[in-house]
Scaffold this active site. Structure first.
Site, PDB file in Angstrom:
ATOM      1  CD  GLU A   1       8.209  63.546  12.613  1.00 37.23           C
ATOM      2  OE1 GLU A   1       7.860  62.370  12.752  1.00 37.23           O
ATOM      3  OE2 GLU A   1       9.090  63.900  11.800  1.00 37.23           O
TER       4      GLU A   1
ATOM      5  CG  HIS B   1      12.754  66.987   6.072  1.00 33.66           C
ATOM      6  ND1 HIS B   1      14.125  66.843   6.135  1.00 33.66           N
ATOM      7  CD2 HIS B   1      12.294  66.721   7.306  1.00 33.66           C
ATOM      8  CE1 HIS B   1      14.466  66.493   7.366  1.00 33.66           C
ATOM      9  NE2 HIS B   1      13.375  66.410   8.102  1.00 33.66           N
TER      10      HIS B   1
ATOM     11  CG  ASP C   1      16.487  67.322   3.910  1.00 30.64           C
ATOM     12  OD1 ASP C   1      15.296  67.686   3.861  1.00 30.64           O
ATOM     13  OD2 ASP C   1      16.829  66.212   4.377  1.00 30.64           O
TER      14      ASP C   1
ATOM     15  CG  ASN D   1      11.353  69.634  15.222  1.00 33.31           C
ATOM     16  OD1 ASN D   1      11.632  70.697  14.666  1.00 33.31           O
ATOM     17  ND2 ASN D   1      11.824  68.464  14.813  1.00 33.31           N
TER      18      ASN D   1
ATOM     19  CD  GLU E   1      14.225  67.058  11.703  1.00 39.58           C
ATOM     20  OE1 GLU E   1      13.927  66.278  10.771  1.00 39.58           O
ATOM     21  OE2 GLU E   1      13.845  66.889  12.864  1.00 39.58           O
TER      22      GLU E   1
HETATM   23  C1  XIL Z   1      15.825  60.483  10.410  1.00 41.31           C
HETATM   24  C2  XIL Z   1      17.306  60.170  10.334  1.00 41.31           C
HETATM   25  O1  XIL Z   1      17.908  61.112   9.496  1.00 41.31           O
HETATM   26  C3  XIL Z   1      17.525  58.778   9.811  1.00 41.31           C
HETATM   27  O2  XIL Z   1      18.893  58.426   9.913  1.00 41.31           O
HETATM   28  C4  XIL Z   1      16.697  57.785  10.591  1.00 41.31           C
HETATM   29  O3  XIL Z   1      16.793  56.513   9.986  1.00 41.31           O
HETATM   30  C5  XIL Z   1      15.248  58.197  10.635  1.00 41.31           C
HETATM   31  O4  XIL Z   1      15.139  59.502  11.160  1.00 41.31           O
HETATM   32  N1  XIL Z   1      12.126  63.919  11.070  1.00 41.31           N
HETATM   33  C6  XIL Z   1      12.887  63.895  12.214  1.00 41.31           C
HETATM   34  C7  XIL Z   1      14.227  63.237  12.198  1.00 41.31           C
HETATM   35  O5  XIL Z   1      12.532  64.521  13.223  1.00 41.31           O
HETATM   36  O6  XIL Z   1      14.546  62.654  13.436  1.00 41.31           O
HETATM   37  C8  XIL Z   1      14.309  62.207  11.111  1.00 41.31           C
HETATM   38  O7  XIL Z   1      15.657  61.717  11.063  1.00 41.31           O
HETATM   39  C9  XIL Z   1      13.874  62.790   9.796  1.00 41.31           C
HETATM   40  C10 XIL Z   1      12.452  63.255   9.850  1.00 41.31           C
END
Ligand code: XIL
Length: 464
Positions: free
Chosen positions: A161, A240, A271, A203, A269
């Protein structure tokens, strides 16, 4: 189930003949579950299907059961982040991360490391640092953690990020960014030196829409790294999705364009908030887009059950709170089973030569005892990294020995995933405890770094 020759072979190897009520013999796939679980279905085309795992949930038997059954790649949801692994400067704690890594490996799953350098989830001491002290601390963190896990990580999210949202395409302001614009490449170089066998990924999120300024900015970063020989092997798209950030119509184009830069693409990641058919269709679109891109090598969902999600109220995952399969599970499984171009079994990792060109040679020689070995080499003036792939023949093997002779004057400086008899001349490499057993036709890899030249090594393999 799509009947590829691999799936037929696997079905035959692991199947049980049962007699149905009609009296006809029916072939049922059993333990490999080809085509009946997310991991096995993804593996049919050389891809993986993973999930984020929280160490605190491993004692929940429904959770642990789904993890074991459905997934073949694991990301620690929080346990490998900077605040977890280095809570005090130079004091490293790996307990929870190890619990996840060890469980994954004991079940034959691979691990994505997440993440080595990030503006978020920094421990307090790091949040308060700046300038060259922070740069050194960040590089030390990358080096220590990647070294600790050397040989155990399939891919590292080296940097997470680093770009701003919105239309600027600029870097995100952070304490790390303020140490100098080259902090990202410095992190990648440190990661490569610490674990030459891991794929190194950049990422990010909001990088799914090809027209988005942030997507373009990440694309230019990767393009620049490839052009200048900064080590990078993959791009992770967090993906996401929800109604504010839906699956874009050009998602496959984005995956393909990144892949065309010569890197693997991973959905890291995933969802998608929603429910029912609409959610199922969105999952199908994402999975089909990955399946259509040869170098889209795998998909990770960010949790197992809706109730495990960081966005639980959006019910964004594939299993409901009781662990039942949702419609999105079925559409995902079907999309994995609908096939697509197969991912090449190994993509060569490129190292950064300080000077001179990189050459890659691969030789493969049948061994006398049921395995073969091949070497792929990345060389630079004065040194090289060799990755040796050991492949079992038509039967499973329980151990292996690879013999190869280094050119005179060359020496091994470090190695991973194998024990060795010496550092120069003819060296015998033996499996370590966790990689001796290789199923029929499957492979495992070990590697080493050396001084001098590495060309012309011809490995032989014998199995036990
Ligand atoms: C999130 C986790 O799922 C949570 O449990 C935590 O509180 C915060 O981080 N991008 C990422 C992940 O790269 O590491 C994040 O994970 C979600 C967004």
């Amino acid at each position: 189930m799509k009947l590829t020759s691999r799936s037929v072979l696997r079905a035959v190897l692991v199947s049980t003949l049962v007699t149905a009520t009609t009296g006809a013999a029916v072939l049922l796939a059993t333990s490999a579950n080809a085509g009946t679980t997310l991991g096995a279905s993804a593996a049919e085309s050389g891809r993986y299907f993973g999930t984020a795992v929280a160490a605190g949930r491993l004692g929940d038997s429904t959770y642990a059961g789904l993890l074991q059954r459905e997934f073949d790649m694991v990301t620690a949801e929080n346990e490998m982040k900077i605040d977890a692994t280095e809570p005090n400067q130079n004091q490293f704690t790996y307990g929870n991360a190890d619990r996840i890594v060890n469980l994954a490996r004991s079940q034959g799953k691979r691990v994505r490391g997440h993440t080595l350098a990030w503006h978020s989830q920094q421990p307090g001491w790091m949040q308060n640092m700046s300038g060259s002290a922070l740069r050194s601390a960040m590089l030390n963190h990358v080096t220590q953690v990647a070294t600790y896990y050397r040989g155990k990580i399939y891919a590292w999210d080296v940097v997470n990020e680093a770009f701003q949202d919105g239309s600027s395409g600029a870097r995100r302001d952070s304490n790390l960014q303020r140490t100098g614009n080259d902090w990202i490449e410095a992190a990648f170089r440190a990661a490569r030196a610490a674990d030459p066998g891991a794929k190194l990924c950049y990422n990010d999120y909001n990088t799914d829409d090809w027209t988005h300024a942030k997507t373009q900015a990440v694309y230019r970063l990767v393009q620049d790294f490839k052009q200048r020989g900064v080590p990078i092997d993959c791009v992770g798209l967090q993906s996401h999705f929800n109604s504010q950030s839906p699956v874009p119509g050009n998602y496959q184009t984005t995956l393909q364009n990144f892949a065309n830069l010569g890197v693997d693409v991973q959905i890291t990641e995933l969802d998608i908030e929603g429910s029912g058919t609409a959610q199922a269709q969105n999952y199908e679109r994402v999975v089909k887009a990955c399946m259509a891109v040869t170098r889209c090598t795998g998909i990770t969902v960010w949790g197992i059950r809706d109730t495990d999600s960081w966005r639980a109220s959006g019910t964004p995952l594939l299993f409901d709170g009781s662990g039942n399969k949702k419609a999105a599970y079925t559409s995902t499984l079907n999309a994995l089973n609908s096939g697509g171009p197969t991912v090449p079994t190994s993509t060569t990792t490129t190292t950064t030569p300080p000077t001179g060109p990189t050459t890659t040679t691969t030789t493969s020689v049948p061994g006398p005892g049921g395995c073969t070995a091949s070497v792929s080499l990345n060389s630079w003036t004065g040194g090289f990294t060799a990755t040796v792939k050991v492949t079992a023949g038509s039967s499973a093997i329980n151990g292996w020995t690879v013999t190869l002779t280094l050119p005179s004057g060359s020496t091994v400086t470090n190695a991973w995933n194998a024990d060795r008899s010496g550092n120069s001349g003819t060296i015998q490499w033996r499996n370590v405890s966790y990689n001796g057993r290789v199923a029929a036709g499957q492979s495992t890899e070990f590697g080493f770094q050396g001084n001098g030249v590495g060309t012309g090594m011809t490995p032989t393999c014998s199995a036990s």
